[in-house]
Design a protein around this motif. Sequence first.
Motif, PDB file in Angstrom:
ATOM      1  N   ALA A 109      13.912  -5.006   6.525  1.00  0.00           N
ATOM      2  CA  ALA A 109      14.608  -4.511   7.711  1.00  0.00           C
ATOM      3  C   ALA A 109      13.558  -4.293   8.791  1.00  0.00           C
ATOM      4  O   ALA A 109      12.369  -4.154   8.511  1.00  0.00           O
ATOM      5  CB  ALA A 109      15.357  -3.206   7.419  1.00  0.00           C
ATOM      6  N   ASP A 137      18.979  -3.361   5.840  1.00  0.00           N
ATOM      7  CA  ASP A 137      19.513  -2.569   6.961  1.00  0.00           C
ATOM      8  C   ASP A 137      20.838  -1.901   6.614  1.00  0.00           C
ATOM      9  O   ASP A 137      21.160  -0.834   7.149  1.00  0.00           O
ATOM     10  CB  ASP A 137      19.672  -3.452   8.209  1.00  0.00           C
ATOM     11  CG  ASP A 137      20.621  -4.612   7.969  1.00  0.00           C
ATOM     12  OD1 ASP A 137      20.453  -5.333   6.971  1.00  0.00           O
ATOM     13  OD2 ASP A 137      21.548  -4.792   8.779  1.00  0.00           O
ATOM     14  N   GLN A 138      21.616  -2.503   5.695  1.00  0.00           N
ATOM     15  CA  GLN A 138      22.906  -1.939   5.305  1.00  0.00           C
ATOM     16  C   GLN A 138      22.770  -0.751   4.365  1.00  0.00           C
ATOM     17  O   GLN A 138      23.727  -0.010   4.145  1.00  0.00           O
ATOM     18  CB  GLN A 138      23.760  -3.027   4.641  1.00  0.00           C
ATOM     19  CG  GLN A 138      24.136  -4.175   5.561  1.00  0.00           C
ATOM     20  CD  GLN A 138      24.974  -3.693   6.720  1.00  0.00           C
ATOM     21  OE1 GLN A 138      26.152  -3.355   6.566  1.00  0.00           O
ATOM     22  NE2 GLN A 138      24.383  -3.648   7.919  1.00  0.00           N
ATOM     23  N   VAL A 161      18.415  -0.670  13.771  1.00  0.00           N
ATOM     24  CA  VAL A 161      17.866  -1.312  12.577  1.00  0.00           C
ATOM     25  C   VAL A 161      18.603  -2.627  12.327  1.00  0.00           C
ATOM     26  O   VAL A 161      19.821  -2.712  12.500  1.00  0.00           O
ATOM     27  CB  VAL A 161      17.954  -0.373  11.344  1.00  0.00           C
ATOM     28  CG1 VAL A 161      19.388   0.021  11.039  1.00  0.00           C
ATOM     29  CG2 VAL A 161      17.294  -1.020  10.130  1.00  0.00           C
ATOM     30  N   TYR A 162      17.837  -3.661  11.941  1.00  0.00           N
ATOM     31  CA  TYR A 162      18.398  -4.994  11.755  1.00  0.00           C
ATOM     32  C   TYR A 162      17.804  -5.656  10.510  1.00  0.00           C
ATOM     33  O   TYR A 162      16.709  -5.326  10.060  1.00  0.00           O
ATOM     34  CB  TYR A 162      18.074  -5.888  12.962  1.00  0.00           C
ATOM     35  CG  TYR A 162      18.690  -5.452  14.259  1.00  0.00           C
ATOM     36  CD1 TYR A 162      20.001  -5.796  14.587  1.00  0.00           C
ATOM     37  CD2 TYR A 162      17.946  -4.704  15.177  1.00  0.00           C
ATOM     38  CE1 TYR A 162      20.560  -5.409  15.787  1.00  0.00           C
ATOM     39  CE2 TYR A 162      18.504  -4.313  16.386  1.00  0.00           C
ATOM     40  CZ  TYR A 162      19.810  -4.657  16.682  1.00  0.00           C
ATOM     41  OH  TYR A 162      20.356  -4.268  17.881  1.00  0.00           O
ATOM     42  N   ASN A 163      18.535  -6.651  10.016  1.00  0.00           N
ATOM     43  CA  ASN A 163      18.036  -7.601   9.046  1.00  0.00           C
ATOM     44  C   ASN A 163      17.233  -8.656   9.809  1.00  0.00           C
ATOM     45  O   ASN A 163      17.535  -8.952  10.968  1.00  0.00           O
ATOM     46  CB  ASN A 163      19.226  -8.231   8.317  1.00  0.00           C
ATOM     47  CG  ASN A 163      18.806  -9.131   7.169  1.00  0.00           C
ATOM     48  OD1 ASN A 163      17.701  -9.047   6.648  1.00  0.00           O
ATOM     49  ND2 ASN A 163      19.708 -10.013   6.760  1.00  0.00           N
ATOM     50  N   PRO A 222      23.863  -8.941   8.935  1.00  0.00           N
ATOM     51  CA  PRO A 222      23.732  -8.208   7.668  1.00  0.00           C
ATOM     52  C   PRO A 222      24.549  -8.849   6.559  1.00  0.00           C
ATOM     53  O   PRO A 222      25.516  -9.575   6.806  1.00  0.00           O
ATOM     54  CB  PRO A 222      24.264  -6.821   8.020  1.00  0.00           C
ATOM     55  CG  PRO A 222      25.211  -7.053   9.152  1.00  0.00           C
ATOM     56  CD  PRO A 222      24.631  -8.184   9.948  1.00  0.00           C
ATOM     57  N   SER A 252      21.165  -6.998   2.274  1.00  0.00           N
ATOM     58  CA  SER A 252      20.181  -6.759   3.334  1.00  0.00           C
ATOM     59  C   SER A 252      19.868  -5.270   3.441  1.00  0.00           C
ATOM     60  O   SER A 252      20.752  -4.415   3.391  1.00  0.00           O
ATOM     61  CB  SER A 252      20.658  -7.322   4.671  1.00  0.00           C
ATOM     62  OG  SER A 252      21.856  -6.725   5.095  1.00  0.00           O
ATOM     63  N   ILE A 278      13.056  -1.726  12.150  1.00  0.00           N
ATOM     64  CA  ILE A 278      13.544  -0.617  12.957  1.00  0.00           C
ATOM     65  C   ILE A 278      12.958  -0.766  14.358  1.00  0.00           C
ATOM     66  O   ILE A 278      11.724  -0.801  14.522  1.00  0.00           O
ATOM     67  CB  ILE A 278      13.139   0.742  12.359  1.00  0.00           C
ATOM     68  CG1 ILE A 278      13.746   0.908  10.966  1.00  0.00           C
ATOM     69  CG2 ILE A 278      13.593   1.881  13.263  1.00  0.00           C
ATOM     70  CD1 ILE A 278      13.331   2.209  10.281  1.00  0.00           C
TER      71      ILE A 278
END
Length: 284
Positions: free
Chosen positions: A128, A91-92, A69-71, A85, A89, A130
Amino acid sequence: MKKLQALFLALLILCGTLAPTAKAQEAPPPGQIGVAPSMLELSIGSKPVNESLRLFNLKKTPTKVSVEVYNWTLDENNEVKLLPPDEQSLDQWMLINPMSFRLEPGKSQVVRLSVRPSVKPTPGEHRAIIYFTEEPVEGATETEDKPVEILFKLGVGIYAYADDVRRSSSMPAFRFDNKALTLKAPITNSGNVHTRLKGTYSIWEKKHFPGLNNAEKYMKEDDSGKQPQGLVATGQLNQTPVLPGKTRTIITQLPEPRKPGSYIIAVSGELDEKKIEKTFAVSR
C-alpha cells in the motif's frame, strides 16, 4: 498567494532513485514537511498489526494535511502506478487515524495505522502507499508580492509480508555506461517479495585509489568528516525496488568529476544477501 504543488515519494517506494553526490559538494534542499519512518515493512497473519508514522512541519507557517491510502505497483519506467483495490490488497485492510489534521510550525503529528486482514493473506508481499497531501490553510490572503508556496505530497510505501516468504533474484551483469556515466543493474526477481540493490559507490582519482577493500572500509567506518586524498564523490546505489515476478534495469546516475583525468569507480553492495564488489576505470 501563488501556489505550486510538488510530488515527493519518501523512500521508498523509490528510495535512492537518484544517488547522492559527494559528501561536501551539494547542500541538501531546505526542509518543508518530513515523515518518519520513510517506509514500513510488516509481518502479517491472522492478528492485527499496529504501527505509526510521524509527520513534521519544518516550515514557519501552519499547514493542513490530508491522508489517503492506495494499492499500487511500479510500471515499466519504475514509476508508481495506482491500482484498484481487491480483496488481497493491503489498502483494504488498513485503518488510519487521523485522516486529516492541522500541523503548527515546528510541531509533529503521529498518524496511527492498523492492519487487519479481512481474508487470509496469500503468501508473499502485499503493498500500500499512504499519501500525505499538504493543503492550503484557510484564511491565507493571496497577494502577488508573497513568495510561491510549495505544497508537498509525500508517499510512504507500506510492505506487508505473509508466510511463506521467498526471496530469489538474479543479476547476470553489473555494468558501467561510460557515455552516460551510469551504473546499470539488470535484476530479475523470481521471489514473492520485492528486492532491491543496496550499497554504495565511491569515485577516486586513479593515482590515489586505495584499493577496493580500503574504499569499502572508508564508506562504512569514516564519520570524521575528513575526506581522504583522491576521493571525488560518494553516494548510495539506486534502491528502487524490483517487484515480484519483474525484471528491471536499475540505473544509478553518477556525478561528473569536476576536472578531466583518470578515475576509478568502486562499488560495494548486495542483492538478497549476495555480495557485489566491482571497480570500473573511467577517463573524462
